[in-house]
Design a protein around this motif. Structure first.
Motif, PDB file in Angstrom:
ATOM      1  N   ILE A  14       0.709  -0.844   0.139  1.00  0.00           N
ATOM      2  CA  ILE A  14       0.358  -0.137  -0.309  1.00  0.00           C
ATOM      3  C   ILE A  14       0.843   1.174   0.333  1.00  0.00           C
ATOM      4  N   ASP A  15       1.306   2.319  -0.860  1.00  0.00           N
ATOM      5  CA  ASP A  15       1.877   3.225  -0.475  1.00  0.00           C
ATOM      6  C   ASP A  15       0.592   4.213  -0.463  1.00  0.00           C
ATOM      7  N   ASN A  16       1.087   5.796  -0.790  1.00  0.00           N
ATOM      8  CA  ASN A  16       0.448   7.322  -1.366  1.00  0.00           C
ATOM      9  C   ASN A  16      -0.013   7.276  -1.923  1.00  0.00           C
ATOM     10  N   ASP A  17      -0.144   6.921  -2.899  1.00  0.00           N
ATOM     11  CA  ASP A  17      -0.834   6.658  -4.360  1.00  0.00           C
ATOM     12  C   ASP A  17      -2.523   6.043  -4.651  1.00  0.00           C
ATOM     13  N   ILE A  18      -2.003   4.996  -4.073  1.00  0.00           N
ATOM     14  CA  ILE A  18      -3.558   4.447  -4.020  1.00  0.00           C
ATOM     15  C   ILE A  18      -4.048   4.534  -2.643  1.00  0.00           C
ATOM     16  N   LEU A  19      -3.368   5.674  -2.306  1.00  0.00           N
ATOM     17  CA  LEU A  19      -4.338   6.150  -0.456  1.00  0.00           C
ATOM     18  C   LEU A  19      -5.180   7.311  -0.904  1.00  0.00           C
ATOM     19  N   ASN A 128     -12.752  -6.701 -12.992  1.00  0.00           N
ATOM     20  CA  ASN A 128     -11.352  -7.553 -12.306  1.00  0.00           C
ATOM     21  C   ASN A 128     -11.040  -6.885 -12.711  1.00  0.00           C
ATOM     22  N   PRO A 129     -10.641  -5.987 -11.062  1.00  0.00           N
ATOM     23  CA  PRO A 129      -8.649  -4.415 -11.569  1.00  0.00           C
ATOM     24  C   PRO A 129      -8.147  -5.115 -11.540  1.00  0.00           C
ATOM     25  N   GLY A 130      -7.252  -6.367 -12.056  1.00  0.00           N
ATOM     26  CA  GLY A 130      -5.748  -5.767 -11.849  1.00  0.00           C
ATOM     27  C   GLY A 130      -5.315  -6.260 -10.591  1.00  0.00           C
ATOM     28  N   ALA A 131      -4.377  -6.392 -10.761  1.00  0.00           N
ATOM     29  CA  ALA A 131      -3.108  -5.676  -9.596  1.00  0.00           C
ATOM     30  C   ALA A 131      -2.193  -4.917  -9.575  1.00  0.00           C
ATOM     31  N   VAL A 132      -2.702  -4.402  -7.734  1.00  0.00           N
ATOM     32  CA  VAL A 132      -2.174  -2.773  -7.910  1.00  0.00           C
ATOM     33  C   VAL A 132      -0.941  -2.876  -7.143  1.00  0.00           C
ATOM     34  N   GLY A 133      -0.172  -4.129  -6.565  1.00  0.00           N
ATOM     35  CA  GLY A 133       0.253  -4.337  -5.602  1.00  0.00           C
ATOM     36  C   GLY A 133       1.909  -4.352  -6.492  1.00  0.00           C
ATOM     37  N   LYS A 134       2.144  -4.695  -6.196  1.00  0.00           N
ATOM     38  CA  LYS A 134       3.965  -4.713  -7.166  1.00  0.00           C
ATOM     39  C   LYS A 134       4.602  -6.292  -7.349  1.00  0.00           C
ATOM     40  N   PHE A 137       3.470 -11.264 -12.103  1.00  0.00           N
ATOM     41  CA  PHE A 137       3.909 -10.839 -13.746  1.00  0.00           C
ATOM     42  C   PHE A 137       3.156  -9.226 -14.259  1.00  0.00           C
ATOM     43  N   HIS A 138       2.515  -8.497 -13.514  1.00  0.00           N
ATOM     44  CA  HIS A 138       1.396  -8.073 -14.522  1.00  0.00           C
ATOM     45  C   HIS A 138       3.320  -6.671 -14.757  1.00  0.00           C
ATOM     46  N   LYS A 139       2.707  -5.907 -16.035  1.00  0.00           N
ATOM     47  CA  LYS A 139       3.322  -5.046 -16.089  1.00  0.00           C
ATOM     48  C   LYS A 139       3.119  -3.430 -15.654  1.00  0.00           C
ATOM     49  N   VAL A 140       1.983  -3.526 -15.432  1.00  0.00           N
ATOM     50  CA  VAL A 140       0.509  -2.055 -14.887  1.00  0.00           C
ATOM     51  C   VAL A 140       0.490  -2.579 -13.734  1.00  0.00           C
ATOM     52  N   ARG A 141       0.602  -2.104 -12.916  1.00  0.00           N
ATOM     53  CA  ARG A 141      -0.230  -1.684 -11.338  1.00  0.00           C
ATOM     54  C   ARG A 141      -1.816  -0.715 -11.561  1.00  0.00           C
ATOM     55  N   ASP A 154     -21.764   3.050 -13.452  1.00  0.00           N
ATOM     56  CA  ASP A 154     -21.949   3.721 -13.787  1.00  0.00           C
ATOM     57  C   ASP A 154     -19.734   5.115 -13.782  1.00  0.00           C
ATOM     58  N   ASP A 155     -19.929   6.001 -14.802  1.00  0.00           N
ATOM     59  CA  ASP A 155     -18.321   6.379 -14.547  1.00  0.00           C
ATOM     60  C   ASP A 155     -17.198   5.786 -14.030  1.00  0.00           C
ATOM     61  N   LEU A 156     -17.310   4.566 -14.612  1.00  0.00           N
ATOM     62  CA  LEU A 156     -16.236   3.247 -14.712  1.00  0.00           C
ATOM     63  C   LEU A 156     -15.185   4.360 -15.144  1.00  0.00           C
ATOM     64  N   GLU A 157     -13.580   3.919 -14.416  1.00  0.00           N
ATOM     65  CA  GLU A 157     -12.819   4.018 -14.794  1.00  0.00           C
ATOM     66  C   GLU A 157     -11.264   3.567 -14.469  1.00  0.00           C
ATOM     67  N   VAL A 158     -10.134   3.636 -15.149  1.00  0.00           N
ATOM     68  CA  VAL A 158      -9.320   2.397 -14.963  1.00  0.00           C
ATOM     69  C   VAL A 158      -7.622   3.383 -14.399  1.00  0.00           C
ATOM     70  N   ILE A 159      -7.333   3.289 -13.195  1.00  0.00           N
ATOM     71  CA  ILE A 159      -6.388   3.667 -13.394  1.00  0.00           C
ATOM     72  C   ILE A 159      -4.621   2.972 -13.283  1.00  0.00           C
ATOM     73  N   GLU A 160      -3.511   3.787 -13.488  1.00  0.00           N
ATOM     74  CA  GLU A 160      -2.833   2.436 -13.472  1.00  0.00           C
ATOM     75  C   GLU A 160      -1.576   3.398 -12.884  1.00  0.00           C
ATOM     76  N   PHE A 161      -0.473   2.870 -12.907  1.00  0.00           N
ATOM     77  CA  PHE A 161       0.744   2.838 -11.835  1.00  0.00           C
ATOM     78  C   PHE A 161       1.270   2.285 -13.005  1.00  0.00           C
ATOM     79  N   GLN A 162       2.771   2.740 -12.855  1.00  0.00           N
ATOM     80  CA  GLN A 162       4.117   2.631 -13.080  1.00  0.00           C
ATOM     81  C   GLN A 162       4.693   1.361 -12.462  1.00  0.00           C
ATOM     82  N   LYS A 163       5.009   0.418 -12.542  1.00  0.00           N
ATOM     83  CA  LYS A 163       4.996  -1.520 -11.693  1.00  0.00           C
ATOM     84  C   LYS A 163       6.692  -0.547 -11.138  1.00  0.00           C
TER      85      LYS A 163
END
Length: 163
Positions: A14-19, A128-134, A137-141, A154-163
């Motif tokens: 968990i990090d400040n970007d997620i929080l 399925n939101p994918g994976a937000v941990g580090k 095998f995923h390349k993007v969180r 409604d208002d569906l949005e994908v949030i991406e972070f670099q791994k």
């Protein structure tokens, strides 16, 4: 209207970007592989949390979170489980139950692959939101955020972070 942040597969991270996004939501939903209760403890201090345990989660996490979490959010029947599959390929553990009593919104994690798709046969939306941990095998969180207003998702949005 309820603003939801949906995440999965934190694997203890968990990090400040997620929080930052946690703080913007009304509720946070975690689709398993929490990894460490510190993740959910931090989230619960900020927002209401609903979740399930995943296959990597230990006894302490399994004592706090169920394998399946089915509930109503406004007028939407929601079912969260970690290993659930996807339309046309549901996991054998839930296949019959979902066929007999499908929710409006079916959520799972596990694959580390972000996927949102409708199941026209069962008249449900799968997320399925994918994976937000580090870890993994995923390349993007990734995470998802969306709103529920009555029976409308409604208002569906994908949030991406670099791994």
């Amino acid at each position: 209207m309820t603003k939801i942040l949906l995440l999965s597969d934190t694997h203890g991270y968990i990090d400040n970007d997620i929080l930052k996004y946690v703080k913007q939501a009304d509720e946070v939903w975690h689709a398993g592989d929490i990894g460490d209760l510190k993740v959910t403890d931090v989230i619960k201090k900020l927002k209401p949390l609903k979740g399930v345990f995943g296959n990597i989660d230990d006894t302490n996490i399994r004592m706090e979170f169920p394998e399946n979490n089915r509930f109503m959010c406004e007028d939407v029947d929601v079912w969260i489980t970690h290993i659930g599959g996807y339309p046309g390929a549901y996991n054998v553990r839930i296949r019959e139950a979902i066929r007999l009593n499908p929710p409006k919104l079916f959520i799972c994690g596990h694959s580390h692959i972000l996927k949102v798709m409708s199941d026209k046969k069962l008249n449900l939306l799968h997320m399925n939101p994918g994976a937000v941990g580090k870890h993994g095998f995923h390349k993007v969180r990734t995470m998802l955020r969306f709103s529920i207003d009555g029976s409308k998702i409604d208002d569906l949005e994908v949030i991406e972070f670099q791994k």
